[in-house]
Structures are given as structure tokens and as C-alpha cells.
Enzyme design. Sequence first.
Site, short mmCIF file in Angstrom:
data_model
loop_
_atom_site.label_atom_id
_atom_site.label_comp_id
_atom_site.label_asym_id
_atom_site.label_seq_id
_atom_site.Cartn_x
_atom_site.Cartn_y
_atom_site.Cartn_z
N LYS A 146 0.84 -1.20 0.00
CA LYS A 146 0.00 0.00 0.00
C LYS A 146 0.87 1.25 0.00
O LYS A 146 1.76 1.41 0.84
CB LYS A 146 -0.93 0.01 1.22
CG LYS A 146 -1.99 -1.07 1.19
CD LYS A 146 -2.88 -1.04 2.43
CE LYS A 146 -3.92 0.03 2.35
NZ LYS A 146 -4.92 -0.08 3.44
N ILE A 147 0.60 2.12 -0.98
CA ILE A 147 1.32 3.38 -1.11
C ILE A 147 0.28 4.50 -1.18
O ILE A 147 -0.69 4.40 -1.93
CB ILE A 147 2.19 3.39 -2.38
CG1 ILE A 147 3.27 2.29 -2.29
CG2 ILE A 147 2.83 4.76 -2.61
CD1 ILE A 147 4.09 2.14 -3.56
#
Length: 931
Positions: A146-147
Site C-alpha cells: 500500500k502506497i
Amino acid sequence: MTSANNSQTNAQRAHTECDQSIWYDNLRRSLLQGGEFARIVKEGVRGCTSNPTIFEKAIGGSTDYDAAFKQLVAQGSTVEEIYDDLVIEDIRTAADLLRPVYDSSNGADGFVSVEVSPLLASDTQGTIAEAKRLSQRIDRPNLMIKIPATPEGLPAVTEVIAAGISVNITLIFSVARYREVALAYIAGLEQAHKSGKDLSRIASVASFFVSRIDSAVDDLIQKKMEAEPQRKDQLAALMGKAAIANAKQAYRVFQEVFALDRFRALKNARAQRVLWASTGTKNPKYPDTLYVDHLMGPQTVNTVPPQTLDAFQDHGTVKATLEQDLPAADQLIDQLAAVGIPLEPVCQKLLQDGVQSFSKSMTSLMQVIASKRAALIEQSPGRDAFALGRSSDAVATALSWLDQNQAGKRLWAKDRSLFTPDSNHDASVSTRLGWLLSPQLMRQNIGRLTEFADQVKQAGFKKALLLGMGGSSLCPEVLATTFGAAPGALELRVLDSTDPEAVHSAAQWAELGSTLFIVASKSGSTIEVSSFASYFWQLCEQRFGDQAGSHFVAISDPGTVLVKLAQEKRYRALFENPADIGGRYSAVSYFGMVPAALLGIDLAAFIGDAEHMIQTCQASVPSAENPGQRLGAFMGGLARTGRDKMTLIASPEVATLGSWIEQLVAESTGKQGKGVVPIDLEPFDPSQQQGADRAFVYLRFGDAKATALDAQVEQLIAAGLPVATLHLTDRKHVGGEFVRWEMATAFASALLGVNPFDEPDVSAAKKATGDFIAQFEKAGALPRDGWVAANDPGVLQTLKKAKKGSDYVVLSAFFARTDERDHQLSALRVQLRQKLGCATTLGYGPRFLHSTGQLHKGGPNTGVFVLLRSDVSTDTAIPGQKFSFGVLRDAQALGDQQVLQQRGRRVVAVNLGSDIKSGLDRLAAEIAKLQ
């Protein structure tokens, strides 16, 4: 369950009928190990997401991780390593449980997401490096990194996708930002294709947040309705609709972007599905499945929290709704803009708030881990050890109470109800807890403190005389006797007695030309401290004239009379202490750290140990591992069962720490007929101190080598008596002990149901003293009645009222302290203990009035009081007053006697005459007659 096919759950039907995958927005170890996660996967959940907030609640708010945590600490793992190991194990386990979904869907579903630290949200290269590290460390094909969709996050998305790593881009709120996210993904696929990567093994979802939009927009609408009541109906019609309309517009962009020739040219590439995030309904007025029922459409994911999943499985609607009423969605967004609520600024703020929220959770999580780790390390070398004997149930019950009542969390939240249901105590609790942050504040001021100490030495000062009382004097006394003065530092002495002999002795010790006078008073108006300051100011002014102020330093709360005096008289320095730190909790504040700096104590090490103890006592650390709560349960739990005489045993190196503990515990807990009675400096004899009202705390200094005192303490343990042993292997550990005891005293007070931060009965003695001084100023003399000779029959009559095994005998000495008098009074304590079978205490007046005096008058009526006073042979005037130090001392003794009698205490007041030694000898001879 609403279903045409009762053999399928709603989650399964959403996938088969609408091409939407339901993912689970939750992860914790018990869920994985207890079979619950496997069950929901079997029932149709096709993926899982996590974030720092989820892990903060899981690791910090449960016992799921305790066994693994202890093992990692035992291995010497750092905070970062512990976080990594705990989180990665959960991610791997979830990925393995989802692997069949991943395989059967040919890599379309079955993913579990883990977030790059949100602290890297503005660091592109840091995000890329961490994403690659996590991917390699976790090593599962069905992992998504997750970014966040920050400006710095988008180029990271492109590079991480290019490296062949699947990505979940999170915190997307605006349609415009979503378009950028989708294009960043395609750019990454293009780079991956050029480097020969298999695009079919790269997947991505764009987490488009929903419910937070409605919360923010509804709030703005509500404010407009209040400001423009004439438009109330028009505005009300817009509430609860922005989020779904915004999501539908985003889905239309999804369809447009992934129909582009640019994407279609990438053979075997997967479209980046839109993932509806934050789909739990926050407004209870809205249906609990609102953001699932109305956002169902092909090539989408809906990640739902546990409560929403249960609701959807039970009564959700499975129907393709996402592409319905698109013109109405556009119209709704336009209407919001027309009334002054354009969505783009709302979305921008939500992104900023989201990053801050996740960053806060990440920081909090790391603090939780650090606190738990520190607490376990604190116990591993045996810095504290509890031998409870027959009292183990009482302490276990107290620990359980602290846990069940969330005592740690409520203390840090300044929750008055932890101590008392009486709302009248709100202010005294909320304004007295600054000591929780005091070590941190002192850390920030180490530079100022050391610079001040250097300036004082350079100015030629060799000594410091601290003029204080109670909390402002006892900590400096501990520091002076425990550490002494470092080479080149100032020698420190404390004056906290109004006896003329004590004042004269301090004046003889103080060489005016090389002595710095520290005037320390929280209130700034304590009569004893004001009198000391006036006396020594006159001496300095006579010698140094208008330079007298350079010989004085003040420590006080902001805005007090003392602060104004220091400014007017141009004191060398003024240290204003935070007003929300109570006097007896002020050790690791300017009241303690200014003297510490002058003594040349290593402030970084000392304050560091205090910070370490604060960390181990955080709310996230369970009571059984929390040093403050463990000791608090020992004190309070045993006091509740009648073992309220907490007897302090100390190695000689740290013996004066007991006096500080005595005032802290007595003044905090001794009220409403309750209290822990500290027994300090009572000559130790294990064979004579085994009463049913006794508990013991052993302050042990030094290494593991056995001592004679160890052997004596072992006798108590062998007899089944409760003994808490606190190990100090270095003098800097005094800093940690200050914090531990402050914490423990607060928790013990909670167990006893008293407010530890007020002192309601101290003012009574102060008022009585003031009344007697007024009487002196009017009549020229103080009353002499009520005081008897040492051999008066009333002495034995009073002492015979003491009940063995439940009462304690108090010797209150209103004269100057000397080694010889200490020896005589200690012998009297032994004599009284042998004759009466009671614990004994000794206090020198008037300093005990500011410590144990509260316990004497407000605590349990189990004290038998012997007040001792001598005739004043040579008195000393107080400049600017009509009364002398001798009159002040005697007025305080009379005031103490009067209030004790008014409170129904058993008290005898003895005048020893002009020769204190002979008077004490006569008293000893009288006590010897006791049968």
C-alpha cells in the site's frame, strides 16, 4: 440473508453475479489463529487489507501478540524489528490462507495488503525502497504493497509497479487524483513490459475512500444550514449523497482510462480495479450497508470492516447499482458546488488528514511496541521483584481491577473518575498531571540547565543552599545525599526547618560570597520559604548591596508572588515550572533538575532513566508488566486488606529516597479515612516487624553480590510476608524511581478511591498556624497550656491507647535535626515497637506538615501522636515580620496539635525543655515503664 440462491452468501453472490470482490478490512493474530479468518474466506471474502490503525488496535489493544512479543524481546530485537516480525508474520499467514483464492482466480484476487510506513508519505525514494524491502521480506505472490496517493507517492507507484510488485494505492478521495493514480499504474506497466516482466502477475487496486467524504460534506452542509436557515430544506436534500456520487464519477474515469489504446497495447496486463475503501457507515442515520449496496459493479472491490461485513452478509442487497443514475450523480456534485461546497478542496483536506491520521497511528503503534519492550526489559534483569507470600490474591485482585478499569488509559487521559465520582475534583486532577510529560520537557531543557550550572561555577559559587519545603526540598535532598557534588560542581544543602537552630546552622554553613540561594516554592507564598528568603536576602543585601540578587535563584509556578519578587530584585535566574505539576510530583521538573545541574549530575542519563520508566508505564503496557501499576497494586491492594504499613528498607546509598517516597505516598493517599502509611528509617529488625499490617519495599542498590541486608530481607520472604524489591544498579536509576513511585502512588490512590492530587487537610494546620501567629502579634506570647513534661502520666496514658498490629506511633519533633538526635529518636522507635508491637514513624517539624501531615489528619485514625518540642534558647528574627523563627516554629507545633485533637486523634504534646538530649532520655525512661 437476502438471496435468490440460499446456497451462496452475499459475498459469494457479489462476485459471481456482479463481478465485485468483497475484501476484509481487518487483521489481527487471534483472527488468523482462531479459524475466524479461514471461515470468512470460505464464505466469500476474497482479499484482505491492513493499515497502521488496524495494527495499532491489534497489537496495542489485545494480548494476541504477548507470547511472540516476549520471545522477540528475549532475542534482543529492536522496536523496528519487533514491528516487522509481528506484522510480517500476520501478513504471511493471511496471504497463505488466501492463496487458494489467488490460485483459483489466476492472480486476480486473494491478495493481502500491507502499508508502507505513512511516515514516508512525502518521501518518494524512501517509499520505493521500503516497498521493495517489504515485498522481498514477506515473499508472497499475493501480496500488495500500500502506497498513499500523495504527490510524492505517485512516482513511487510507477517505479514499484515497474519492479513487478503489486500495489494498492490508498487514500484516494478526488476523481482528479484517481485519474493520476490510474495513469501512474499504466506508466509502471509500460516500464515493466520494457524490462520483460510478466504483466499478468502484476495487479493493482486503487483505494477510493467513501464514507469520509459524506462525513466531511455533511458537516459543511450542517454549518451552512445553521448560517442560512432559509435554505435548510435545499441543503438537507444534499446530505448523505456526496460520497456515492463522487465514487460513481471515479468509476466512469476507470472505464475511460482502461479503454485507452495505451493500456490495451499492454498484452496480458490487468486493469487496476477500483477498491471502495472506508465503507463502514459512520452516520447511524444511514443504512449500515449503504456503501456496499450502492457501489456494486464489475471489476471493483469493496473492502469492508467486520461490522459491515456481518451486516452485508445478513441483509445486504446484491445488485449492479454502480452505473445507475450517473446523470443524477453529476447533478449532485454540481449542486454542492453551487451552494459553496466544491468537492476538490474537501478531498485535498481529507488526503492530508488521512496521511496525518495514519502517521499518528504508526507513531502510536511504535510507541506501544517501545513501551511494551521497555517494560519487559525492565523486568528481565530483575529491576523489580515481588515476593507476595500469603498476599498474592490481594495483589492479583488489584492488578485485575486496574486492567478491567483501564486505569493506565484513564490516568493518561486525566480522567478524574478513575479516582473519585465527585466532579468537584475535576480541576485538581486535570491540572495536576503535567508530571507525566515532565521528563520530556526537561530533556528539551538540558542545554539551558547545564549552561546555567556552568555560568554559576564561572561566577565563583561553590555552594548552594536550597530554601524549600515538602516537594520542593525533599527531591534535592535525595540528590545531594545520593550523588554528592561532582568534581568542580556546587555542594548542595537544604533548609526546610523553621527552628532557629536549623536556620542558624544553615547560615553558618553558607559562605555568603560563594553560596547561591535557591528559593523554591510552587505557590510562591509558602510562609517558611518566604521567611527563609527574607532572612538570607537581608544578609546578602547588607554585604552585596544592589548586587544581592545575583546570589539568588527562584523556582516557582508562573505568575506567583515569588516570580514577581525575583524579577523585581533581579535574581540571577528564574525557572518557571509548569503550573500543572504538583509539588510532590515535581522531582523530574525544574524543582529537582536545577539542583541536579548544580550538583553536576549527568542530566542526560538521569532524565533518560526517567523517560525509560515513563515509557514502561504507558497505558498500552498491561498492568502485570507495567512497573507503575505493579507497585501501585502492591501498595493499594495490600492496604485494602489491612497491610497498610508500607515499611521501606533501603541500602545506605539510597536511604534518603525513603523520605521523598514517604511524603509522596502519605500526602497523596492519606485522606477520607484511608491511606498507605509509609514507615521510613525505622531501624530494621525482621524478627520485630512481622505484623499483619506490614508490607515491605526493599530499595536495593548495587550489583548481584549478596549483602547482609539481603539476608535479613530473605527472612521476611521466608516468613510469607509481602516484599517488593526494587533494584537500583546505578545512581541514575533514582530518576526512574521518581517516576515509578509517582505512577504507583496514583494507581494505589485509584484502588483506594481517593484523589492523589489534592491535600484537603494540610490547609487546616496552615490556618491554625496563622491563627496562633495572629494571637502572638496581638498578645505578645503564644499559649503554653496543653504541653506536658516527658514524665507526665499523660504520656503513657496516650501510648497505651495504641492497638498492636493495626496502629502506628508517630514521633513529631519540632526542633532541629542532628545526628545525635536521630540516634536518640531511632532508639525511641525501637523501644516503642518492642513495648507496643506497633510500627513507628518519625518526622521533623515543620517539614512533615507538608508531607505526612496530610495522612495524620485525613488518613485512617490509626496513629498515636507524640509531639515533641523544645524551648527556644536563641531565637532569630524574620525581617519584615513581627514574629521570629522560634515563634513560627512553635505556632506550627501548636497548630498541628490543635488540628490533630479536632480530628479526634490520640495525641500527647511533650515539652522537652531547653536540653533536648536530657528530655529525650527522660522520655525513654518513661516509655520503659510500659507493660
